[in-house]
Design a protein around this motif. Sequence first.
Motif, mmCIF file in Angstrom:
data_model
loop_
_atom_site.group_PDB
_atom_site.id
_atom_site.type_symbol
_atom_site.label_atom_id
_atom_site.label_comp_id
_atom_site.label_asym_id
_atom_site.label_seq_id
_atom_site.Cartn_x
_atom_site.Cartn_y
_atom_site.Cartn_z
ATOM 1 N N LYS A 90 0.823 -1.215 0.000
ATOM 2 C CA LYS A 90 0.000 0.000 0.000
ATOM 3 C C LYS A 90 0.855 1.262 0.000
ATOM 4 N N THR A 91 1.878 1.303 0.839
ATOM 5 C CA THR A 91 2.725 2.489 0.920
ATOM 6 C C THR A 91 3.463 2.710 -0.399
ATOM 7 N N THR A 92 3.970 1.653 -0.985
ATOM 8 C CA THR A 92 4.657 1.762 -2.276
ATOM 9 C C THR A 92 3.709 2.292 -3.343
ATOM 10 N N THR A 93 2.492 1.779 -3.370
ATOM 11 C CA THR A 93 1.501 2.247 -4.337
ATOM 12 C C THR A 93 1.197 3.716 -4.109
ATOM 13 N N LEU A 94 1.050 4.105 -2.860
ATOM 14 C CA LEU A 94 0.769 5.499 -2.540
ATOM 15 C C LEU A 94 1.908 6.414 -2.979
ATOM 16 N N VAL A 95 3.135 5.996 -2.719
ATOM 17 C CA VAL A 95 4.303 6.789 -3.135
ATOM 18 C C VAL A 95 4.331 6.916 -4.665
ATOM 19 N N GLU A 96 4.092 5.826 -5.368
ATOM 20 C CA GLU A 96 4.080 5.879 -6.833
ATOM 21 C C GLU A 96 2.976 6.805 -7.338
ATOM 22 N N ALA A 97 1.826 6.786 -6.673
ATOM 23 C CA ALA A 97 0.730 7.675 -7.060
ATOM 24 C C ALA A 97 1.104 9.134 -6.804
ATOM 25 N N LEU A 98 1.744 9.401 -5.684
ATOM 26 C CA LEU A 98 2.193 10.766 -5.385
ATOM 27 C C LEU A 98 3.219 11.226 -6.414
ATOM 28 N N GLU A 99 4.180 10.364 -6.718
ATOM 29 C CA GLU A 99 5.204 10.717 -7.702
ATOM 30 C C GLU A 99 4.568 11.008 -9.063
ATOM 31 N N HIS A 100 3.586 10.205 -9.445
ATOM 32 C CA HIS A 100 2.884 10.442 -10.710
ATOM 33 C C HIS A 100 2.192 11.806 -10.683
ATOM 34 N N SER A 101 1.488 12.093 -9.613
ATOM 35 C CA SER A 101 0.780 13.372 -9.501
ATOM 36 C C SER A 101 1.746 14.547 -9.527
ATOM 37 N N LYS A 122 4.223 7.217 7.470
ATOM 38 C CA LYS A 122 4.428 8.654 7.238
ATOM 39 C C LYS A 122 5.896 8.943 6.930
ATOM 40 N N ARG A 123 6.789 8.390 7.745
ATOM 41 C CA ARG A 123 8.226 8.603 7.525
ATOM 42 C C ARG A 123 8.681 8.018 6.195
ATOM 43 N N LYS A 124 8.217 6.825 5.875
ATOM 44 C CA LYS A 124 8.599 6.195 4.603
ATOM 45 C C LYS A 124 8.148 7.044 3.419
ATOM 46 N N ILE A 125 6.920 7.514 3.470
ATOM 47 C CA ILE A 125 6.388 8.323 2.368
ATOM 48 C C ILE A 125 7.173 9.619 2.249
ATOM 49 N N THR A 126 7.367 10.300 3.368
ATOM 50 C CA THR A 126 8.095 11.572 3.370
ATOM 51 C C THR A 126 9.504 11.383 2.806
ATOM 52 N N ASP A 127 10.174 10.326 3.240
ATOM 53 C CA ASP A 127 11.525 10.048 2.736
ATOM 54 C C ASP A 127 11.519 9.756 1.242
#
Length: 109
Positions: free
Chosen positions: A28-39, A64-69
């Motif tokens: 889930k976190t990886t998918t969220l990060v990829e979605a943020l990067e795409h946006s 939160k820390r993983k996403i922020t990093d």
Amino acid sequence: MKTTIDKVIGELEARRSFLVEAGAGAGKTTTLVEALEHSLRSQGAEFASKGRRIACITFTNVAKRKITDRIHDNPLVTVSTIHEFLWEIIKSFGAELWQQIIELFQRGH
């Protein structure tokens, strides 16, 4: 067959809300990060020019820390836990909330 990130990106491009629900360790976190990067790649300049930001809400401080990093603490994205996000919304109503709590206890509820 479309992957989860393909489906998420499709929803983002269609400007629809979406929910990614899965068990621990499912990505889930990886998918969220990829979605943020795409946006950020596709709309980051537009967000910046219009003074807009992305709110990224997660459940744990670890996520939160993983996403922020992973997004390199991009200033266009506010990453917070659900508790932090909700506190930001209600903190200015502290006095009123306490008054309501006191009144409930005084009435015996």
